[in-house]
Design an enzyme around this catalytic site. Structure first.
Site, PDB file in Angstrom:
ATOM      1  N   PRO A 303       0.829  -1.213   0.000  1.00  0.00           N
ATOM      2  CA  PRO A 303       0.000   0.000   0.000  1.00  0.00           C
ATOM      3  C   PRO A 303       0.859   1.257   0.000  1.00  0.00           C
ATOM      4  O   PRO A 303       1.960   1.287   0.547  1.00  0.00           O
ATOM      5  CB  PRO A 303      -0.782  -0.119   1.306  1.00  0.00           C
ATOM      6  N   GLY A 304       0.347   2.300  -0.606  1.00  0.00           N
ATOM      7  CA  GLY A 304       1.014   3.596  -0.577  1.00  0.00           C
ATOM      8  C   GLY A 304       0.015   4.690  -0.293  1.00  0.00           C
ATOM      9  O   GLY A 304      -0.116   5.182   0.826  1.00  0.00           O
ATOM     10  N   CYS A 375       3.075  30.153 -14.532  1.00  0.00           N
ATOM     11  CA  CYS A 375       2.724  30.646 -15.867  1.00  0.00           C
ATOM     12  C   CYS A 375       2.313  29.492 -16.786  1.00  0.00           C
ATOM     13  O   CYS A 375       2.964  29.206 -17.796  1.00  0.00           O
ATOM     14  CB  CYS A 375       3.901  31.413 -16.454  1.00  0.00           C
TER      15      CYS A 375
END
Length: 473
Positions: A303-304, A375
């Site tokens: 899992p992360g 930008c």
């Protein structure tokens, strides 16, 4: 513009965006204090923003531990005893690795840098799995030299290289073949990994034969299979389908006389960013038990996002509110940008945004575009998001940024990396200072011949007396 209270239920005019109250109700580690404003665990987030400035990442240690324990309990209650290897790519800060390692987690890494980070954080090599579709010889050599727990091999070519490297250095490689089950995880195209046309894993039709070859190659200790079908998966059905295919493969390979002792189930369990349900650890555990539980296998999960995403927030400040064209929503320009949090630009990801001030949080909401100062048109966090009126200087928290947030940051537009803080119950501390702007060019070198140009006559940066405006009398 339609208007409603930020704390009331959504109306059709605002689609399905949750309110501030709904966002907080789904996140028990966050709450709105009537005086101190938005709290993470027991710390007012406004106090961190005031001390460190914005943008600033904040992670809750107690929240992270609690989520780990939920997953651990779900696996144990299902009788699986599966090992948990945290996917380091989600958030690789040493503090995160140290906290999870102390709870018993190993690490799933995808580069030599992540491997070295995990070891620097105190995770033993014997608890590290190395995944990834393109490992260099140097990276494989490092993994072999450290005798890590497992290398997940993703191609025939990698397997042959690893065999040669293993023989050359005299260290055996414990290998699982990562297979591609051609299962649609039902998630975003950019984070699906288990379809036949994805770059990941060994084609399903070649897996059994390649495993048989792996068992005969010198230097290779073939122990089993690995699978990972994608990220942000809420419905357990794709897990069940993928693990069911892997279970069939295990039976087929065992029937041919090969030993299979391990299946790495990968990760991918999702969270509720907007108003979707969170992926359930118990449903995941049930899917594993239902398909692989009776095969006498050593099991691994990686899992992360599920562990770390909800534990983190990104604090930002309103720079200005720019009125849009007639009849359109205003632009609320934040000091956080796409170089800080890339997910909305990269994945069209949705993140909740909550004011830190309790007064702002209860104000009437109307549609606004939340954007950053970079930008790029893609520097947009949300469009037509129902938000209370925010004035310049107001602070907000962008939610669920603990995974793929700070770790994907850049210094685009020469914007230094933001500071990071850790909350642990009622205390907090800085875990990364804001990057000084001078560090942005500290490692850059100007060749000698360009430096010499500065001394030539007419160099554009030089002011010559002949070019100045004559003094008049």
């Amino acid at each position: 513009m339609p208007v409603r209270s930020a704390l009331t239920h959504a109306s059709p005019a605002f689609g399905t965006d949750p309110t501030v109250a709904e966002l907080l109700a789904a996140r028990p580690h966050l709450r709105m204090h009537a005086i101190d404003g938005l709290m993470l665990e027991q710390v007012p987030l406004d106090s961190i923003a005031a001390a460190l400035g914005t943008p600033v990442w904040v992670t809750g240690a107690a929240t992270l531990r609690a989520r780990y324990h939920r997953l651990r309990s779900a696996l144990d209650d299902a009788g699986l005893g599966a090992r948990i290897h945290y996917a380091v790519k989600a958030n690789d800060h040493l503090v995160i690795l140290r906290i999870l390692g102390a709870e018993g987690a190993g690490a799933d890494v995808v580069s030599a840098g992540e491997l070295r980070r995990a070891i620097a954080a105190g995770i033993l090599p014997s608890r590290i799995v190395f995944s990834g579709v393109g490992k260099s010889d140097d990276e494989l050599g490092l993994a072999l030299s450290l005798s890590i727990s497992q290398i997940n091999v993703e191609s025939r070519e990698e397997l042959e290289r690893l065999s040669s490297l293993s023989v050359a250095c005299g260290r055996p490689a414990r290998v699982a073949l990562r297979v591609n089950p051609d299962i649609d995880a039902g998630t975003h195209a950019k984070i699906t990994t288990g379809l036949a046309d994805n770059k990941f894993g060994i084609a399903w039709g070649e897996a059994a034969a390649l495993y048989a070859r792996a068992t005969r190659l010198p230097g290779i200790d073939a122990v089993g299979f690995a699978v990972h079908i994608g990220s942000q998966i809420i419905d357990p059905a794709p897990f069940r389908a993928a693990y069911g295919r892997v279970a069939d493969l295990v039976r087929e390979v065992r029937a041919s006389g090969c030993r299979v002792s391990l299946v790495d189930c990968g990760g991918g369990l999702g969270i509720g960013y907007r108003n979707e349900s969170e992926g359930s650890p118990r449903a995941l555990a049930h899917a594993i038990r239902e398909t692989l539980g009776g095969l006498g296998l050593e099991l691994v999960v990686e899992p992360g996002r599920w562990l770390v995403a909800p534990a983190g927030v990104l604090l930002s400040r309103v720079l200005l509110v720019k009125q849009g064209a007639a009849g359109s929503a205003p632009f609320v320009v934040l000091d956080a940008a796409m170089n800080d949090l890339l997910r909305p630009s990269l994945y069209e990801a949705w993140h909740g945004v909550v004011p830190l001030s309790p007064r702002d949080a209860i104000g009437p909401a109307s549609a606004a575009h939340l954007v950053g100062p970079v930008c790029e048109t893609g520097d947009t966090f949300a469009r037509d998001r129902p938000m209370p009126a925010l004035q310049a200087g107001a602070r907000v928290a962008i939610l669920d940024t603990g995974a793929y947030g700070a770790v994907m940051s850049s210094t685009y537009n020469a914007r230094p990396l933001a500071a990071q803080a850790l909350v642990d119950g009622a205390r907090w501390t800085t875990i990364r200072a804001r990057q000084p702007v001078e560090q942005l060019w500290a490692g850059e070198v100007v060749p000698d011949w360009l430096e010499a140009d500065r001394s030539r006559p007419g160099y554009p940066g030089e002011v010559h007396p002949a070019r100045t405006t004559p003094k008049t009398t």
